[in-house]
Scaffold this motif. Sequence first.
Motif, PDB file in Angstrom:
ATOM      1  N   GLY A 157     -21.501 -67.194 138.733  1.00  0.00           N
ATOM      2  CA  GLY A 157     -20.318 -66.642 137.967  1.00  0.00           C
ATOM      3  C   GLY A 157     -19.679 -67.675 137.159  1.00  0.00           C
ATOM      4  O   GLY A 157     -18.628 -67.201 136.510  1.00  0.00           O
ATOM      5  N   GLY A 160     -19.422 -61.558 135.686  1.00  0.00           N
ATOM      6  CA  GLY A 160     -19.773 -60.698 136.508  1.00  0.00           C
ATOM      7  C   GLY A 160     -20.225 -59.465 136.121  1.00  0.00           C
ATOM      8  O   GLY A 160     -19.971 -58.521 136.998  1.00  0.00           O
ATOM      9  N   ILE A 169     -25.581 -61.019 136.761  1.00  0.00           N
ATOM     10  CA  ILE A 169     -25.824 -60.844 138.346  1.00  0.00           C
ATOM     11  C   ILE A 169     -27.313 -60.798 138.719  1.00  0.00           C
ATOM     12  O   ILE A 169     -27.671 -61.820 139.662  1.00  0.00           O
ATOM     13  CB  ILE A 169     -25.023 -59.773 139.036  1.00  0.00           C
ATOM     14  N   GLN A 172     -19.373 -64.147 144.380  1.00  0.00           N
ATOM     15  CA  GLN A 172     -19.018 -64.537 142.946  1.00  0.00           C
ATOM     16  C   GLN A 172     -17.990 -65.530 143.080  1.00  0.00           C
ATOM     17  O   GLN A 172     -16.900 -65.593 143.496  1.00  0.00           O
ATOM     18  CB  GLN A 172     -18.365 -63.180 142.302  1.00  0.00           C
ATOM     19  N   THR A 187     -18.965 -55.439 139.457  1.00  0.00           N
ATOM     20  CA  THR A 187     -19.567 -56.469 139.890  1.00  0.00           C
ATOM     21  C   THR A 187     -19.956 -56.408 141.228  1.00  0.00           C
ATOM     22  O   THR A 187     -21.152 -56.413 141.763  1.00  0.00           O
ATOM     23  CB  THR A 187     -18.485 -57.528 139.885  1.00  0.00           C
TER      24      THR A 187
END
Length: 317
Positions: free
Chosen positions: A84, A93, A98, A119, A131
């Motif tokens: 992140g 995010g 991801i 994160q 996220t």
Amino acid sequence: MQQRKLGNEGLEVSAIGLGTMMMPDNDESVRTIQGALDMGVTMFDTADLYGSEYQLGRFGENEKLVGRALKDRRDQAVIATKFGITHGQGPKGDPAYIKKSVDASLYSLGLDYIDLYYQHRPDPNIPIEETVGTMSDLVKQGKIRYIGLSEAPAELIRRAHAVHPITAVETEYSLWSREVEDEVLPVLKELGIGLVPYSPLGRGFLTGQIKKFEDLPEDDYRRYYSRFQGENFAKNVGVVSLIEKMATEKGCTPAQLSLAWLLAQGERFVPIPGTKRLERIQENLGAIKVKLTADDLAEIERISPKGVAAGSRFGTF
């Protein structure tokens, strides 16, 4: 080794872990990580951002070190990493990022799954629900086991936990930096989320080993932190001298006293001091045997109350 539970989802780790951020990528670091495991440390913390000593942004380099050191003893270790933080784009995010990041970390670590995936910093442009929803999908896919957040505010933690149980929050916490006590810790205790304090020794200041600015190598990143500069440095050394005095009276080192204080703050707190030397790991683990009475805790509060450190905890790079 004393074990502690992080969160309510079943993750159990050693009471003190190891932060690997500043480890150079060499055979000595491999021996240090393996030696920590031999001593009973099971929690190892890295991030995709971490690189060689003092060189952030060499993506995957530190993960490769950790993976190489633990590959033959995977079943004995809990490996945490983060995603992140990007170069020049701020925290990220979004789902696509991801998914790309977790696959890159799995490759760098040489793992089939990551035990605890954080994160690294909240993305102000992406709802935390989106996220964490994506991270929850990674749990279902078997790519990660538990979800964590790093340096997240209380309101965001609460929202994230409503989507999927958050196992741990990693943030700076020590006798030097107690900001999380105001809002974050009450939420963690209410929701049963574990805390993983990084820089639990004030970036080395609380060890008592740093007496003057010149003790820091010329390429040391701590030279850019205000707590290590000018009048702030002088004031902070004065506080550390009081911690040293109390540690001597308790028959322990300042580092052990500082870690023992952290361990006494909550049963689900697992600090991750970073070091490159096995003897320091052994010293840090000695904190588990330091018993602090109510009078001891009151004295620590007197000599090192919240806000005692002069200067900001952040650096200027």
